[in-house]
Enzyme design. Sequence first.
Site, PDB file in Angstrom:
ATOM      1  N   LYS A 190       0.866  -1.177   0.000  1.00 42.86           N
ATOM      2  CA  LYS A 190       0.000   0.000   0.000  1.00 42.86           C
ATOM      3  C   LYS A 190       0.900   1.223   0.000  1.00 42.86           C
ATOM      4  O   LYS A 190       2.067   1.140   0.414  1.00 42.86           O
ATOM      5  CB  LYS A 190      -0.853  -0.026   1.271  1.00 42.86           C
ATOM      6  CG  LYS A 190      -2.080   0.807   1.221  1.00 42.86           C
ATOM      7  CD  LYS A 190      -3.296   0.030   0.776  1.00 42.86           C
ATOM      8  CE  LYS A 190      -4.521   0.920   0.702  1.00 42.86           C
ATOM      9  NZ  LYS A 190      -5.714   0.221   0.262  1.00 42.86           N
ATOM     10  N   VAL A 243     -18.751   2.959  -3.244  1.00 38.77           N
ATOM     11  CA  VAL A 243     -19.142   1.558  -3.005  1.00 38.77           C
ATOM     12  C   VAL A 243     -20.548   1.485  -2.416  1.00 38.77           C
ATOM     13  O   VAL A 243     -21.389   0.702  -2.885  1.00 38.77           O
ATOM     14  CB  VAL A 243     -18.151   0.856  -2.048  1.00 38.77           C
ATOM     15  CG1 VAL A 243     -18.578  -0.590  -1.802  1.00 38.77           C
ATOM     16  CG2 VAL A 243     -16.735   0.889  -2.600  1.00 38.77           C
ATOM     17  N   GLY A 260     -22.331   5.453   4.966  1.00 39.64           N
ATOM     18  CA  GLY A 260     -21.515   5.983   3.866  1.00 39.64           C
ATOM     19  C   GLY A 260     -22.001   5.477   2.524  1.00 39.64           C
ATOM     20  O   GLY A 260     -21.766   4.326   2.167  1.00 39.64           O
ATOM     21  N   VAL A 261     -22.715   6.354   1.801  1.00 46.96           N
ATOM     22  CA  VAL A 261     -23.205   5.942   0.478  1.00 46.96           C
ATOM     23  C   VAL A 261     -22.423   6.704  -0.588  1.00 46.96           C
ATOM     24  O   VAL A 261     -22.965   7.475  -1.375  1.00 46.96           O
ATOM     25  CB  VAL A 261     -24.741   6.111   0.336  1.00 46.96           C
ATOM     26  CG1 VAL A 261     -25.440   4.922   0.961  1.00 46.96           C
ATOM     27  CG2 VAL A 261     -25.242   7.411   0.960  1.00 46.96           C
ATOM     28  N   GLY A 262     -21.095   6.479  -0.577  1.00 46.43           N
ATOM     29  CA  GLY A 262     -20.212   7.041  -1.603  1.00 46.43           C
ATOM     30  C   GLY A 262     -20.131   6.065  -2.764  1.00 46.43           C
ATOM     31  O   GLY A 262     -21.133   5.446  -3.136  1.00 46.43           O
TER      32      GLY A 262
END
Length: 354
Positions: A80, A183, A179-181
């Site tokens: 990463k 994904v 969190g509805v970003g």
Amino acid sequence: MNLIEEMTTRGHERVCVHHDPDSGLRAIIAVHSTALGNALGGTRRWHYDSYDAALLDVLRLSRGMTYKAACAGLDMGGAKSVILLDSPRQTPTEAQARAMGRFVDSFNGDYIAAEDVGVNEQFVDWMAMETDHVMGGTGEGQGGDPSPHTALGVFRGMQACLRHVGESQFAGLTVAIQGVGSVGAHLARMLHEHGAELVVADIHQNSVDEMVGKYGARAVGTDEIIGAECDILAPCALGAVIGPDNIDSIRARMICGAANNQLVDHDRDAAALRKRGVLYGPDFIVNAGGLIHLAGLYLGLTPPQLEAKIDDIESTTLRIFELTDQHESTAHAAVALAEERIATERSREETHAG
Ligand code: NAD
């Protein structure tokens, strides 16, 4: 932080720090393991409180990638990278992205970069101007945005949760999404198509309004979503959202979501969830769809092979639930499964070498 000590404890192979004076880029690449192959992992742009916080983040995330790739059955290691921003909303620049691309290139393919928080397809395309070792851009064979594939994997993980408790239908169930970003929104669509009721929360009101308008979701406050009345809780925003402060307030029977490092303390909190009778789909197992898509493309898998591997998240998650009888928690069982695959591969290599 004593870096050598931390690397040794966590099993990292290589950690490099880079500063590009012209663009101002400050970045760290951590390669945790190349035991199963070269390592693909996203590049995160983030404003950290300190250098140590950035280092800790990249060390934790890169080790997670090793486990994620191993359990996904990919011949890939784990790595990463993080870019340290000077301020929270620093605008991405082509100069910094290209400097990052050159840094990635210096690993000669041992490390392959991709999107993560703060890095979009445009940023990846800029990095790709300097290195072939990057995925997730808009170029030919680059795979594009991995989010829909991640959402599909989470959905398969939820199907495994349902099968484990002897159910099969989403109709009549309620799923709470934090969190509805990228994904979360794809996941909401799939769940709505399969008849689930949705409860959503997001710090961006527009994203919430879209879910309410499109799927009839019920909106709740960001401080209410973890304890919302639901069957499945899907953390799809940030890490470290479930811990001693809120475990007792969780009303979901199952937790399965996209966010990396959802538990404040992986071992302790997974065991606490088990004690409370909450079935936890380990994050690095159920959120592997995006990695499978990009790494699979890099490794030359065909679209049907990629799809089958993402579908396999369901059987892998189920297997982990079955193995949990011998472990403290589902999270513990998942790590054991990954370590077993890496050890098997290492001993096979040693046999060949001998
Ligand atoms: P994103 O930034 O597109 O979406 C995150 C959403 O969470 C945003 O809408 C944001 O407003 C919201 N949010 C932030 N803080 C919140 C809070 N306190 N309460 C409620 N909502 C909040 O990111 P994404 O690509 O959808 O990824 C979501 C999570 O899944 C991240 O943790 C990411 O690391 C992880 N993940 C993503 C992928 C992928 O393919 N994108 C793959 C693996 C893991």
